[in-house]
Design a protein around this motif. Structure first.
Motif, PDB file in Angstrom:
ATOM      1  N   TRP A 181       0.842  -1.197   0.000  1.00 24.36           N
ATOM      2  CA  TRP A 181       0.000   0.000   0.000  1.00 24.36           C
ATOM      3  C   TRP A 181       0.873   1.240   0.000  1.00 24.36           C
ATOM      4  O   TRP A 181       0.540   2.239  -0.656  1.00 24.36           O
ATOM      5  CB  TRP A 181      -0.950  -0.053   1.192  1.00 24.36           C
ATOM      6  CG  TRP A 181      -1.591  -1.407   1.285  1.00 24.36           C
ATOM      7  CD1 TRP A 181      -1.242  -2.423   2.126  1.00 24.36           C
ATOM      8  CD2 TRP A 181      -2.623  -1.930   0.444  1.00 24.36           C
ATOM      9  NE1 TRP A 181      -2.009  -3.522   1.862  1.00 24.36           N
ATOM     10  CE2 TRP A 181      -2.868  -3.258   0.849  1.00 24.36           C
ATOM     11  CE3 TRP A 181      -3.365  -1.389  -0.601  1.00 24.36           C
ATOM     12  CZ2 TRP A 181      -3.827  -4.066   0.233  1.00 24.36           C
ATOM     13  CZ3 TRP A 181      -4.317  -2.192  -1.211  1.00 24.36           C
ATOM     14  CH2 TRP A 181      -4.537  -3.512  -0.789  1.00 24.36           C
ATOM     15  N   ALA A 182       2.012   1.181   0.706  1.00 22.67           N
ATOM     16  CA  ALA A 182       2.959   2.297   0.675  1.00 22.67           C
ATOM     17  C   ALA A 182       3.509   2.484  -0.737  1.00 22.67           C
ATOM     18  O   ALA A 182       3.668   3.611  -1.213  1.00 22.67           O
ATOM     19  CB  ALA A 182       4.091   2.041   1.668  1.00 22.67           C
ATOM     20  N   TYR A 201       2.058   1.782  -3.584  1.00 30.53           N
ATOM     21  CA  TYR A 201       1.041   2.428  -4.429  1.00 30.53           C
ATOM     22  C   TYR A 201       1.051   3.941  -4.216  1.00 30.53           C
ATOM     23  O   TYR A 201       1.033   4.719  -5.171  1.00 30.53           O
ATOM     24  CB  TYR A 201      -0.356   1.888  -4.101  1.00 30.53           C
ATOM     25  CG  TYR A 201      -0.610   0.455  -4.491  1.00 30.53           C
ATOM     26  CD1 TYR A 201       0.084  -0.150  -5.539  1.00 30.53           C
ATOM     27  CD2 TYR A 201      -1.551  -0.308  -3.812  1.00 30.53           C
ATOM     28  CE1 TYR A 201      -0.153  -1.472  -5.881  1.00 30.53           C
ATOM     29  CE2 TYR A 201      -1.791  -1.626  -4.155  1.00 30.53           C
ATOM     30  CZ  TYR A 201      -1.089  -2.202  -5.183  1.00 30.53           C
ATOM     31  OH  TYR A 201      -1.329  -3.508  -5.523  1.00 30.53           O
ATOM     32  N   GLU A 202       1.079   4.335  -2.950  1.00 31.28           N
ATOM     33  CA  GLU A 202       1.035   5.773  -2.655  1.00 31.28           C
ATOM     34  C   GLU A 202       2.260   6.486  -3.196  1.00 31.28           C
ATOM     35  O   GLU A 202       2.163   7.556  -3.808  1.00 31.28           O
ATOM     36  CB  GLU A 202       0.935   5.987  -1.145  1.00 31.28           C
ATOM     37  CG  GLU A 202      -0.493   5.835  -0.632  1.00 31.28           C
ATOM     38  CD  GLU A 202      -0.609   6.149   0.841  1.00 31.28           C
ATOM     39  OE1 GLU A 202      -1.527   5.603   1.457  1.00 31.28           O
ATOM     40  OE2 GLU A 202       0.225   6.906   1.379  1.00 31.28           O
ATOM     41  N   GLU A 203       3.431   5.876  -2.992  1.00 33.98           N
ATOM     42  CA  GLU A 203       4.679   6.507  -3.454  1.00 33.98           C
ATOM     43  C   GLU A 203       4.702   6.676  -4.961  1.00 33.98           C
ATOM     44  O   GLU A 203       5.404   7.540  -5.475  1.00 33.98           O
ATOM     45  CB  GLU A 203       5.870   5.649  -3.023  1.00 33.98           C
ATOM     46  CG  GLU A 203       6.158   5.707  -1.537  1.00 33.98           C
ATOM     47  CD  GLU A 203       7.054   4.566  -1.094  1.00 33.98           C
ATOM     48  OE1 GLU A 203       7.492   3.781  -1.961  1.00 33.98           O
ATOM     49  OE2 GLU A 203       7.282   4.460   0.116  1.00 33.98           O
ATOM     50  N   GLU A 221      -3.735   5.606  -7.038  1.00 32.80           N
ATOM     51  CA  GLU A 221      -4.825   5.617  -6.092  1.00 32.80           C
ATOM     52  C   GLU A 221      -5.143   4.173  -5.722  1.00 32.80           C
ATOM     53  O   GLU A 221      -4.810   3.247  -6.454  1.00 32.80           O
ATOM     54  CB  GLU A 221      -6.044   6.285  -6.705  1.00 32.80           C
ATOM     55  CG  GLU A 221      -5.767   7.732  -7.025  1.00 32.80           C
ATOM     56  CD  GLU A 221      -7.016   8.487  -7.364  1.00 32.80           C
ATOM     57  OE1 GLU A 221      -8.073   7.857  -7.411  1.00 32.80           O
ATOM     58  OE2 GLU A 221      -6.890   9.693  -7.568  1.00 32.80           O
ATOM     59  N   ARG A 222      -5.776   3.998  -4.592  1.00 31.20           N
ATOM     60  CA  ARG A 222      -6.171   2.634  -4.241  1.00 31.20           C
ATOM     61  C   ARG A 222      -6.983   2.063  -5.395  1.00 31.20           C
ATOM     62  O   ARG A 222      -7.969   2.669  -5.820  1.00 31.20           O
ATOM     63  CB  ARG A 222      -6.983   2.618  -2.950  1.00 31.20           C
ATOM     64  CG  ARG A 222      -6.171   3.068  -1.735  1.00 31.20           C
ATOM     65  CD  ARG A 222      -5.136   2.026  -1.384  1.00 31.20           C
ATOM     66  NE  ARG A 222      -4.100   2.556  -0.504  1.00 31.20           N
ATOM     67  CZ  ARG A 222      -4.059   2.348   0.810  1.00 31.20           C
ATOM     68  NH1 ARG A 222      -4.983   1.637   1.386  1.00 31.20           N
ATOM     69  NH2 ARG A 222      -3.087   2.818   1.535  1.00 31.20           N
TER      70      ARG A 222
END
Ligand code: SF4
Ligand code: FES
Length: 220
Positions: free
Chosen positions: A103-104, A106-108, A112-113
């Motif tokens: 999940w980190a 994806y954000e970096e 988007e989710r």
């Protein structure tokens, strides 16, 4: 060797050098304590103009590594986008120590989710008294399998099947409770996605619960 313009050690892999400098780079299938698997391609960097997987490319002989060039950041973003199609929604539960890595990442990478249009594996195995496995969060990175085999020398789990039928399993038709799994927790510690996660021990009923869904057998 220079990594993003900074001098880096030339021992080990490019990933070792990158991490030694404190630069964050996704490496979803590489466990800190185990040899590289090379399955996920989320660790792509540019090394002397070539795009390589940092986890299994030796640093020796490389002059310049770029971790954040437009080219390689775009490629990693696409790899992560494809990875996100392999699993479902982020489980709303605590995972193991590394379970937030995906999940980190994806954000970096500005993802988007994901909308999760496909969920191809949806079994659940909560037969172990200490952990549970939710297939829909699994990206088949193989870290759990390697940890079980090479760290603990048990070999209780593997990846069976191919393509959309591939899945992590403790054996055909087996549950974790009926396998040779010793519940050591190495697989849980290695999993980057929450797919393998500790049972919430604050709930004694949960800890002792035995159920398996998604493979034709009933909760019990
Ligand atoms: S359960 Fe976790 S560690 Fe094992 S293959 Fe799936 S995502 Fe990787
Ligand atoms: S961490 Fe390098 S290929 Fe997965």
């Amino acid at each position: 060797m220079k990594v993003d313009g900074r001098t880096a050690p030339e021992t080990g892999s490019i990933l070792d050098a990158v991490l030694a400098l404190g630069i964050h780079l996704p490496h979803l299938c590489k466990d800190d304590n185990l040899p590289p698997i090379g399955a996920c391609r989320t660790c792509l960097v540019e090394a002397d103009g070539r795009v390589v997987a940092a986890c299994h490319t030796p640093a020796a002989g490389v002059s310049e590594v770029l971790t954040a060039s437009e080219r390689v950041a775009r490629l990693r973003r696409e790899v992560l986008r494809l990875t996100s199609r392999m699993h479902g929604r982020e489980p709303d539960v605590a995972g193991g120590p590394r379970s937030g890595e995906i999940w980190a990442a994806y954000e970096e990478h500005g993802l988007e989710r994901p909308a999760f249009p496909r969920r191809i594996r949806d079994g659940t195995d909560a037969t172990s008294p200490f952990f549970e496995f939710e297939e829909q969060a699994c990206i088949l990175c193989g870290r759990c399998v390697t940890a079980c085999q090479q760290l603990q020398h048990i070999g209780a789990i593997g990846i069976a099947g191919t393509a959309t039928s591939a899945r992590v399993t403790p054996g055909a038709g087996a549950t974790f409770a009926s396998s040779i799994c010793t519940a050591c927790g190495s697989c849980v510690a290695a999993c980057p996605t929450h797919a393998l996660r500790p049972k919430p021990m604050s709930d004694p009923a949960q800890a002792g619960r035995s159920r398996r869904r998604g493979n034709g057998t009933e909760d019990r």
